[in-house]
Design an enzyme around this catalytic site. Structure first.
Site, mmCIF file in Angstrom:
data_model
loop_
_atom_site.group_PDB
_atom_site.id
_atom_site.type_symbol
_atom_site.label_atom_id
_atom_site.label_comp_id
_atom_site.label_asym_id
_atom_site.label_seq_id
_atom_site.Cartn_x
_atom_site.Cartn_y
_atom_site.Cartn_z
ATOM 1 C CE1 TYR A 200 -4.511 -5.071 -3.777
ATOM 2 C CE2 TYR A 200 -4.602 -3.514 -5.580
ATOM 3 C CZ TYR A 200 -4.139 -3.875 -4.335
ATOM 4 O OH TYR A 200 -3.314 -3.031 -3.645
ATOM 5 C CE LYS B 76 -0.339 -10.072 10.984
ATOM 6 N NZ LYS B 76 0.767 -9.614 11.848
ATOM 7 C CG ASP C 289 3.714 -7.799 11.285
ATOM 8 O OD1 ASP C 289 3.596 -8.801 10.553
ATOM 9 O OD2 ASP C 289 3.569 -7.857 12.513
ATOM 10 C CG ASP D 294 -0.437 -1.568 -4.159
ATOM 11 O OD1 ASP D 294 0.455 -0.839 -4.631
ATOM 12 O OD2 ASP D 294 -1.637 -1.266 -4.216
#
Lengths: 116, 338
Positions: free
Chosen positions: B126, B173, B206, B230
């Site tokens: 972002y 991640k 995940d 988000d």
């Protein structure tokens, strides 16, 4: 029979590409950099972590790191060689930079984002 | 009346103005002393100011340091910068606090969900650093910094400690993005050392998604980089009843903006049909931030009671009440003698 890559590339629209500026990623511990015009390039804005810190309003609470994106726009028609001259001049002025990204327009549309 | 607070009201567009009027009705009836200063934001500003976020609005928020915001729409693709992201950037509202708590009356398949998400709000992909690096390649820089990561982790631990929360997990991640997510995780672990009384750990994003839909009760607080935050915060909102009940706070060191996270639903504008609960619960968060716990608790109790009765609820929860009728029912419930 064309490969999938060839098929995909064939759908790509031919666009006129024009060099219009350079994003410079400057590392400094001295706060927001200040620049005079350098050759054919003029600093348009400076951002830190994606937030514009020059010109305009800057929150006094804004967290800034030592890595600034400085957008230089060409003040006249320029070629790749002008960028080389610009980079050389910037380095000679003592600025330490981590990367440079040329800015192009594609059929007149900017191929680069603005800062928030 | 107690201390007067001056709050910037940003009604937004679409259904935003009617939602914000309903929310103001309820908050003003709670006994809290608030002077509201209305400012423009969103698509409706384009014709008048040429921007989604006028300078006048920025200056007013800078003065008041607290705002309640209705929904706005962000144009997709090329065009104007998101007003929401601009607000977060300009005021460095680095902590997006998104609680996901089951509302008893809303039937869900789980017995307990009470998660607080702390989404880093200013970095990651972002940072608005995107380039067409050739005529067939677009690139977006994912910017993660040590100070930014340390700051959101410390905010989360402080919040957890102040609110009696027991466990914080960092979502990442880092097995793939070893530099960026690795830095975020390292900063989290560094901060965790300062808070030995709070259990800490980490989970790959995940796996976290799968665990959330299988067994959400196992989670307490989550700290996330911007993009995962988000996505996962909306996932959590879905678990507890949808965006119609999902509040949000964007908090920095000098300013806080409370907002619904849903869109402005322009097709319903003017029909007084939509559920104002998300903005109302955001308003309750704002009251707590202003140290107005009594007013916050009064509204919360009345809102739950109205939802429980189901007589004056909006269409999305099976009723026929208009936005303002639902709000008035909450006001009546607050004023009713016990």
């Amino acid at each position: 029979m064309p490969t999938f890559t060839e098929t995909a590339k064939a759908t790509k629209k031919k666009r006129e590409i024009k060099l219009v500026g350079v994003d410079m990623y400057i590392i400094t511990e001295k706060g927001i950099p200040k620049f005079d015009d350098i050759g054919a390039f003029k600093c348009e804005f400076i951002s830190n972590r994606g937030t514009k810190v020059w010109p305009g309003f800057v929150s006094p609470d804004l967290l800034q790191v030592n890595w600034y994106r400085c957008r230089f726009m060409a003040t006249k028609d320029v070629q790749d060689a002008d960028v080389n001259t610009f980079l050389d001049a910037l380095t000679k002025k003592g600025w330490w930079w981590s990367a440079a990204q040329k800015l192009w327009t594609y059929d007149g549309e900017p191929g680069f984002s603005k800062a928030y | 009346m107690g201390t007067q607070h001056v709050v910037t009201m940003l009604p937004g567009e679409g259904t935003g103005p009617e939602i914000c009027e309903a929310v103001r009705l309820v908050i003003d009836a709670s006994g809290v002393n608030i002077k509201w200063e209305y400012e423009d934001i969103g698509l409706d500003c384009l014709d008048k100011y040429g921007t989604l976020l006028p300078d006048k609005t920025i200056q007013n928020i800078a003065k008041n340091k607290v705002a309640l915001k209705g929904p706005t729409t962000t144009p997709i693709g090329t065009g104007h910068k998101s007003a929401n992201v601009t607000l977060r950037k300009v005021f460095d509202l680095y902590a997006n606090v998104r609680p996901a708590k089951l509302i008893p009356v809303l039937k869900r398949p789980w017995d307990k969900i009470d998660i607080i998400n702390f989404r880093e709000n200013t970095e990651d992909s972002y940072a608005a650093i995107e380039h067409m690096v050739s005529d067939e390649v677009a690139q977006c820089l994912k910017v993660i910094t040590w100070p930014g990561s340390y700051r959101i982790a410390d905010f989360a631990f402080k919040w957890a400690k102040a609110n009696g929360r027991k466990k914080i997990f960092c979502v990442h991640k880092a097995n793939i993005m070893k530099m960026t997510d690795g830095l975020f995780l390292d900063a989290f672990r560094e901060v965790a050392k300062k808070y030995p009384d709070i259990e800490s750990g980490d989970i790959i994003v995940d796996n976290c998604c799968m665990q959330l839909v299988r067994n959400p009760a196992q989670f307490d607080c989550l700290v996330l980089p911007n993009l995962y935050g988000d996505i996962l915060t909306d996932l959590c909102a879905g678990l507890v009843g949808g965006l119609g009940f999902a509040p949000g706070a964007n908090v920095g060191d000098g300013c806080a903006i409370f907002e619904a996270v849903h869109g402005s639903a322009p097709k319903y504008a003017g029909m007084k049909k939509v559920n104002p609960s998300a903005v109302l619960i955001s308003g309750i968060m704002m009251l707590r931030w202003l140290k107005e716990e009594a007013a916050a608790a009064r509204i919360e109790k009345a809102m739950f009671a109205v939802l429980d009765e189901r007589k004056h609820v909006t269409y999305d929860v099976g009723g026929t009440a208009k936005t303002d009728e639902y709000a008035q029912a909450i006001v009546d419930k607050m004023h009713a003698k016990a």
